[in-house]
Design a protein around this motif. Structure first.
Motif, short mmCIF file in Angstrom:
data_model
loop_
_atom_site.label_atom_id
_atom_site.label_comp_id
_atom_site.label_asym_id
_atom_site.label_seq_id
_atom_site.Cartn_x
_atom_site.Cartn_y
_atom_site.Cartn_z
N VAL A 12 -10.14 25.17 -42.70
CA VAL A 12 -9.91 26.59 -42.42
C VAL A 12 -9.41 26.71 -40.99
O VAL A 12 -9.98 26.09 -40.08
CB VAL A 12 -11.20 27.41 -42.59
CG1 VAL A 12 -10.96 28.87 -42.27
CG2 VAL A 12 -11.75 27.25 -44.00
N ALA A 13 -8.37 27.47 -40.75
CA ALA A 13 -7.85 27.64 -39.39
C ALA A 13 -8.82 28.46 -38.54
O ALA A 13 -9.43 29.41 -39.04
CB ALA A 13 -6.49 28.33 -39.43
N PRO A 14 -8.95 28.13 -37.26
CA PRO A 14 -9.75 28.97 -36.37
C PRO A 14 -9.31 30.43 -36.40
O PRO A 14 -10.13 31.34 -36.28
CB PRO A 14 -9.52 28.34 -35.00
CG PRO A 14 -9.23 26.90 -35.29
CD PRO A 14 -8.45 26.92 -36.57
N GLU A 15 -8.01 30.66 -36.56
CA GLU A 15 -7.50 32.02 -36.64
C GLU A 15 -8.14 32.80 -37.78
O GLU A 15 -8.50 33.97 -37.63
CB GLU A 15 -5.98 31.99 -36.82
CG GLU A 15 -5.35 33.36 -37.00
CD GLU A 15 -3.85 33.29 -37.25
OE1 GLU A 15 -3.22 34.36 -37.30
OE2 GLU A 15 -3.31 32.17 -37.39
N TYR A 16 -8.28 32.14 -38.95
CA TYR A 16 -8.89 32.83 -40.09
C TYR A 16 -10.33 33.23 -39.77
O TYR A 16 -10.76 34.35 -40.06
CB TYR A 16 -8.86 31.97 -41.35
CG TYR A 16 -9.50 32.68 -42.52
CD1 TYR A 16 -8.77 33.56 -43.30
CD2 TYR A 16 -10.87 32.54 -42.79
CE1 TYR A 16 -9.36 34.27 -44.33
CE2 TYR A 16 -11.47 33.24 -43.82
CZ TYR A 16 -10.71 34.11 -44.58
OH TYR A 16 -11.31 34.82 -45.58
N VAL A 17 -11.08 32.31 -39.17
CA VAL A 17 -12.48 32.60 -38.85
C VAL A 17 -12.56 33.80 -37.90
O VAL A 17 -13.36 34.72 -38.09
CB VAL A 17 -13.16 31.38 -38.23
CG1 VAL A 17 -14.58 31.71 -37.78
CG2 VAL A 17 -13.19 30.22 -39.24
N ALA A 18 -11.71 33.80 -36.86
CA ALA A 18 -11.73 34.89 -35.89
C ALA A 18 -11.38 36.23 -36.54
O ALA A 18 -11.99 37.26 -36.24
CB ALA A 18 -10.77 34.58 -34.74
N LYS A 19 -10.41 36.22 -37.44
CA LYS A 19 -10.01 37.46 -38.10
C LYS A 19 -11.07 37.93 -39.09
O LYS A 19 -11.31 39.14 -39.24
CB LYS A 19 -8.66 37.27 -38.78
CG LYS A 19 -7.51 37.17 -37.79
CD LYS A 19 -6.16 37.03 -38.48
CE LYS A 19 -5.04 37.04 -37.45
NZ LYS A 19 -3.70 36.90 -38.08
N LEU A 20 -11.71 37.00 -39.80
CA LEU A 20 -12.80 37.39 -40.69
C LEU A 20 -13.96 37.96 -39.88
O LEU A 20 -14.63 38.91 -40.31
CB LEU A 20 -13.26 36.19 -41.51
CG LEU A 20 -14.42 36.46 -42.49
CD1 LEU A 20 -14.02 37.52 -43.52
CD2 LEU A 20 -14.85 35.17 -43.19
N MET A 21 -14.17 37.39 -38.68
CA MET A 21 -15.26 37.89 -37.83
C MET A 21 -15.01 39.34 -37.38
O MET A 21 -15.97 40.08 -37.14
CB MET A 21 -15.42 36.99 -36.61
CG MET A 21 -16.12 35.69 -36.89
SD MET A 21 -17.85 35.95 -37.35
CE MET A 21 -18.35 34.26 -37.72
N VAL A 22 -13.76 39.75 -37.27
CA VAL A 22 -13.47 41.15 -36.96
C VAL A 22 -14.01 42.04 -38.08
O VAL A 22 -14.62 43.09 -37.82
CB VAL A 22 -11.95 41.37 -36.77
CG1 VAL A 22 -11.64 42.85 -36.63
CG2 VAL A 22 -11.45 40.61 -35.55
N LYS A 23 -13.80 41.63 -39.33
CA LYS A 23 -14.32 42.38 -40.47
C LYS A 23 -15.85 42.35 -40.49
O LYS A 23 -16.49 43.37 -40.77
CB LYS A 23 -13.76 41.79 -41.77
CG LYS A 23 -12.26 41.73 -41.86
CD LYS A 23 -11.64 43.10 -41.93
CE LYS A 23 -10.13 43.02 -42.12
NZ LYS A 23 -9.51 44.35 -42.24
N ILE A 24 -16.40 41.19 -40.20
CA ILE A 24 -17.86 41.05 -40.19
C ILE A 24 -18.46 41.93 -39.10
O ILE A 24 -19.49 42.60 -39.30
CB ILE A 24 -18.24 39.57 -39.99
CG1 ILE A 24 -17.90 38.78 -41.26
CG2 ILE A 24 -19.71 39.42 -39.63
CD1 ILE A 24 -18.01 37.28 -41.10
N LEU A 25 -17.83 41.96 -37.95
CA LEU A 25 -18.30 42.79 -36.84
C LEU A 25 -18.27 44.28 -37.21
O LEU A 25 -19.18 45.04 -36.89
CB LEU A 25 -17.44 42.53 -35.61
CG LEU A 25 -17.78 43.32 -34.34
CD1 LEU A 25 -19.15 42.93 -33.82
CD2 LEU A 25 -16.72 43.06 -33.28
N ALA A 26 -17.22 44.69 -37.92
CA ALA A 26 -17.10 46.09 -38.34
C ALA A 26 -18.21 46.47 -39.33
O ALA A 26 -18.63 47.63 -39.39
CB ALA A 26 -15.73 46.35 -38.95
N GLY A 27 -18.65 45.51 -40.13
CA GLY A 27 -19.82 45.71 -40.98
C GLY A 27 -19.57 46.33 -42.34
O GLY A 27 -20.51 46.53 -43.09
N GLY A 28 -18.31 46.64 -42.66
CA GLY A 28 -18.03 47.23 -43.96
C GLY A 28 -18.23 46.24 -45.09
O GLY A 28 -18.34 45.03 -44.88
#
Length: 491
Positions: free
Chosen positions: A380-396
């Motif tokens: 998995v690219a680090p970019e994918y993890v960082a972008k998924l973390m944006v969604k996780i941070l938002a909490g939806g």
């Protein structure tokens, strides 16, 4: 030869002095010379301006002082050509901030070996730092963040893993059916809080059987682990040392206590027969040591008894905080079964990205070999993890469950003892999942920077023979990013 004396001379004695303008010029020749030159310069300048205006005005002013030539009157007047249009962007790009805080030094630490990393501003989406951040690579246990997110999408936070007992093919037979729950416990000292007890399941099953078939003893117990193929229990890319040391069990749909030798310890050696061990515990709980135990598949849908795990919303925090590999693999397989992909290890390549797709981060480049990240083939690219973390941070979409379960630097989970010394300044402000396999140390999550900016990131330190001190190097890099905040420069 001497130069003339410019000093004005008085009138000679006996000679009358000049009068009027001539007298003034004679008396002050230098001043008059200067004034005259100024007038000439002014006139020349004015002429140049007029000439320039005439040229700029198609020459009409210049020709006004010249008599027209009759021969020219017959010449056609040229039609001026339109200037070719120039493309103009619909919107002008905004100003780009000049960032000056570099982490090039910590990112080049040799302890990180083959370093890959990505940092972005979680609010604006700006990429602040990347070192091959778009290149898929092994994740270690950061993969569990993807597994947790997939489980929430495919199963939902309230879903519970069920183990049941159904009627057998004869009145004297019952079938123990596994449903992928590794928390089913044969002891009262399980590492899994609120774990269902196999003793409760056995008591309920025996009572229901005796009520349905009075006077008929149970003489056979069938063990059904066919929720997915029971032979598909160990990925060839995993190291068997993970099993013998005690980090990971074989992946079977029926087991007790994560197949630990010591159910009270998170890290404990596992067996090579989780299904048989679960069967032995069930028979012991039945109090029928003389029964025959076989493996097979239930043919009846008559449920005699069942017990359930804690909900997914409770299993995820334990999995992420302790990095439980067995629980991660079981959840991944159940996601596959419930999503219609059959539950095989090979199906995870379809099942996990399909579940993650709904979060809006492109999943095309994901390579999923397992749910735990133990496999070096999962990439998995680090970019994918960082972008998924944006969604996780938002909490939806229930992703707040994942965020709230991430270890916190210096405070909880696998980060409780990290970020020491100079890196202690970032304690409480790095919220991230750790990862470790023999060839990689990883970290991915959220940084609440010193300047108030919220960043998401993923760092991979990769290489054969990578040492444990890579963790300290990753902590130093994360602390440097924390200090830079939104001033982080991609240099």
């Amino acid at each position: 030869m001497s130069e003339p004396d410019p000093t004005p001379q008085p009138a000679r004695k006996g000679q009358p002095a000049p009068k009027g303008l001539a007298g003034l010029i004679r008396k002050h020749p230098t001043a008059w010379l200067t004034a005259a030159l100024a007038v000439v310069f002014l006139m020349l300048g004015t002429g140049a301006v007029v000439a320039g205006a005439a040229v700029g005005g198609n020459g009409s002013a210049a020709q006004a002082d010249v008599a027209p030539d009759p021969a020219d009157s017959a010449a056609p007047t040229p039609t001026p050509e339109a200037e070719a249009g120039r493309s103009v962007p619909a919107t002008l790009p905004g100003a780009t901030r000049l960032r000056t805080c570099s982490v090039a030094g910590p990112a080049s630490d040799p302890r990180l070996m083959g370093f890959k990393g990505y940092v972005m501003n979680a609010t604006t989406g700006e990429v602040l730092f990347s070192r091959e951040g778009d290149v898929p690579n092994r994740t270690g246990s950061v993969m569990k963040v993807l597994t947790a997110s997939a489980a929430l999408a495919a199963l939902g936070p309230e879903y519970r893993l069920t183990t049941k007992v159904v009627a057998g093919s004869s009145p004297s037979s019952i079938v123990l059916v596994g449903g992928g729950d590794p928390t089913l416990s044969a002891t009262g000292s399980s590492v899994y809080a609120g774990a269902p007890k196999i003793a409760d399941l056995a008591a309920k099953a025996k009572a229901a059987h005796d009520a349905a078939y009075p006077g008929t003893p149970i003489t056979e117990v069938v063990l059904d682990a066919s929720y997915w193929n029971p032979a598909d229990k160990w990925d060839p890319t995993w190291k068997r040392s993970e099993q013998t040391i005690g980090y990971h069990s074989e992946v079977t749909a029926l087991m007790v206590d994560g197949d630990r030798a010591d159910p009270s310890r998170s890290t404990s050696p596992r067996t090579t027969d989780p299904v048989g061990r679960a069967g032995a515990a069930f028979v012991a709980a039945l109090g029928l040591p003389g029964v025959t135990v076989t493996t097979g598949t239930a043919s009846s849908s008559t449920v005699l008894a069942e017990v359930q795990s804690q909900p997914v919303s409770s299993l995820i925090p334990f999995m992420l905080l302790t990095s439980d590999n067995t629980l991660a693999e079981m959840l991944a397989r159940v996601v596959s079964v419930k999503s219609g992909f059959g539950g095989s290890s090979a199906s995870l390549q379809q099942a996990i990205p399909a579940a993650l797709k709904g979060y809006g981060v492109p999943v095309d480049a994901l390579t999923i070999k397992d749910g735990s990240g133990l496999s070096e083939a999962s990439e998995v690219a680090p970019e994918y993890v960082a972008k998924l973390m944006v969604k996780i941070l938002a909490g939806g979409q229930n992703l707040s469950i994942v965020y709230n379960a991430l270890p916190i630097a210096g405070e909880s989970g696998s980060l409780a003892s990290r970020f020491t010394g100079a890196n202690a300044v970032a304690r409480g402000n790095v919220i991230a999942k750790t990862g470790w396999i023999d060839t990689a140390y990883t970290l991915g999550g959220v940084i609440k920077a010193a300047d108030g900016t919220t960043l998401t990131f993923a760092f991979y330190a990769i290489g054969d023979g990578i040492a444990d001190n890579a963790k300290a190097a990753i902590d130093t890099l994360a602390t440097s990013v924390y200090s830079c905040g939104d001033n982080l420069a991609n240099i």
